[in-house]
Structures are given as structure tokens and as C-alpha cells.
Design an enzyme around this catalytic site. Structure first.
Site, short mmCIF file in Angstrom:
data_model
loop_
_atom_site.label_atom_id
_atom_site.label_comp_id
_atom_site.label_asym_id
_atom_site.label_seq_id
_atom_site.Cartn_x
_atom_site.Cartn_y
_atom_site.Cartn_z
N HIS A 184 0.70 -1.16 -0.14
CA HIS A 184 -0.03 -0.07 -0.05
C HIS A 184 0.95 1.13 -0.15
O HIS A 184 1.82 1.18 0.29
CB HIS A 184 -1.02 0.00 1.23
CG HIS A 184 -0.23 0.20 2.64
ND1 HIS A 184 0.28 -0.92 3.25
CD2 HIS A 184 0.09 1.29 3.27
CE1 HIS A 184 0.93 -0.47 4.42
NE2 HIS A 184 0.70 0.92 4.30
N LEU A 185 0.28 2.40 -0.21
CA LEU A 185 0.82 3.78 -0.16
C LEU A 185 0.10 4.48 0.76
O LEU A 185 -0.97 4.72 1.01
CB LEU A 185 0.70 4.80 -1.51
CG LEU A 185 1.65 5.96 -1.71
CD1 LEU A 185 1.97 5.96 -2.94
CD2 LEU A 185 0.81 6.87 -1.08
N SER A 186 0.92 4.81 2.04
CA SER A 186 0.37 5.50 3.37
C SER A 186 0.04 6.96 2.70
O SER A 186 0.80 7.62 2.25
CB SER A 186 1.57 5.38 4.39
OG SER A 186 1.82 4.40 4.79
N HIS A 205 5.64 6.25 -1.07
CA HIS A 205 6.14 5.01 -1.73
C HIS A 205 5.42 3.84 -1.25
O HIS A 205 4.51 3.97 -0.46
CB HIS A 205 7.64 4.80 -0.95
CG HIS A 205 7.57 4.84 0.62
ND1 HIS A 205 7.36 6.02 1.50
CD2 HIS A 205 7.49 3.37 1.61
CE1 HIS A 205 7.43 5.21 2.63
NE2 HIS A 205 7.58 3.83 2.62
#
Length: 214
Positions: free
Chosen positions: A69-71, A157
Site C-alpha cells: 500500500h501507499l500511506s 512510496h
């Protein structure tokens, strides 16, 4: 408003690879974060296996992330009775956003804030402005609940793998350069790492809430 249904939790790091909680568990507190999920395809996993295999020559073996995932927020703590109002506010602030693409193809090393874990990730190199707009709205929700906002200059990221401790010195420099070469030379990597984001999610404890983008 809601009854607290959590049982007492005793943190045993031996049960999850030596990882330690960023903050201690307390009854009625729910660890919460906002993110965008990435469903890994077979080609992506093939690339990841190449990176992990090469990394073993430099450092302790990394463990692949359970999910990708991308936070869009920091990990925060919500009281149980805040969850539904928090989620409703997120839904309202995300309602106007459309689906979009970004490219995530720059290999980078990260650590968590207490430096108890090190990560290899793929940093976003295009689509940064749309992510900042999303974070701006999510930060407004955080402010409503007196919670910390996201980092001032975030490095968006997708974390790929992790290990215990601060391994930055071993993974930076030559190792990082070689990992980047693997990514650059991987077949169709330009298309593989161009990601279409379609939804935002919020995970609070064991509950997951989804907000599809337009």
C-alpha cells in the site's frame, strides 16, 4: 455511543518476527491509518523476488510485506467511539477526488521513526501533486480529531519488504544502486510500476473502510 469490545492484548514480539509496536496497546485505543491499497500482480512479485534475492548479499534477509500500500497518513490512535465520526469525515473529504495514475519506480531505504525496523520501498516519481492534494484533505480530518498530520515533505512510496533494526548503512550506497539497476532492467517495468489508484482505505484496528475514487 459504542461499547468497547476489545480484549486485553499482551504484546509478544516473538509472535510477529521481532517487531515492536510503535505505541503500546491500551484498551479502547485503535491503531489507525489511511492508505491506498496496491494489489500485486505476478510480474510485480517476480521483480520483488529478484530484489530480495540480490539483497541477501548485503544484509540480513528481508521479509516480504504481507500486503502492499501507499500511506496517506501517519499511524495514529483513535478511541473506539471516534471511529465512525472519523470515517464519515474521511468519506466527505475524499468525495471529490478522481482516480489517477502515478509511477513508483525509485528504490529507496526507509526506517520507522524509532528505527526499530528498516524497509525497502519504491518511491513515487510522478503523480506527487495528486497525492499531496489527498493528504491535504486527510490532514484536515486529522486536525478535527486533534491527531498528528502527515509529514511536511512526504516521500510517498510502496514498502516492499522489511527487517528488524536499523540496516540503513548496509542497504544504502552500492546495494541500493544495484537494486535500482534491477528495477530499471526488468522487462516492462515502466508499465508495471505505473499504478492506477482507484480507492482510499482506512484501517482502524481490525476494521477496514473503503472510499472509491470517482
Amino acid at each position: 455511543m459504542f461499547r468497547d469490545q476489545e480484549e486485553e492484548v499482551i504484546d509478544d514480539s516473538t509472535k510477529h518476527g521481532g517487531r515492536l509496536r510503535t505505541f503500546p496497546h491500551e484498551r479502547g485505543n485503535w491503531a489507525t491509518y489511511v492508505y491506498m491499497p496496491y494489489e500485486a500482480q505476478e510480474d510485480f512479485l517476480d521483480l520483488l523476488q529478484l530484489l530480495l534475492s540480490h539483497n541477501r548479499t548485503y544484509a540480513t534477509s528481508l521479509t516480504m510485506m504481507d500486503e502492499f500500500h501507499l500511506s496517506l497518513s501517519q499511524n495514529v490512535v483513535l478511541r473506539y467511539h471516534w471511529i465512525n465520526p472519523f470515517v464519515q469525515s474521511l468519506k466527505e473529504h475524499a468525495a471529490s477526488f478522481y482516480r489517477f495514475f502515478c509511477t513508483s519506480d525509485q528504490v529507496k531505504v526507509y526506517t520507522n521513526q524509532p528505527k526499530t525496523r528498516t524497509f525497502i520501498g519504491l518511491e513515487v516519481t510522478s503523480g506527487h501533486s495528486q497525492l499531496l492534494e489527498l493528504v491535504s484533505e486527510i490532514d484536515k480530518v486529522m486536525k478535527e480529531f486533534d491527531l498528528p498530520k502527515f509529514y511536511k515533505e512526504p516521500s510517498f512510496h510502496i514498502s516492499l519488504a522489511w527487517c528488524v533494526g536499523d540496516m540503513t548503512n548496509k542497504l544504502q550506497g552500492q546495494c541500493l544502486q544495484e537494486l535500482q539497476v534491477i528495477v530499471n532492467r526488468f522487462e516492462d517495468s515502466k508499465f508495471l510500476l505505473r499504478i492506477h489508484w482507484e480507492e482510499i482505505r482506512c484501517k482502524s484496528g481490525n476494521r477496514v473502510f473503503s472510499f472509491p475514487l470517482k
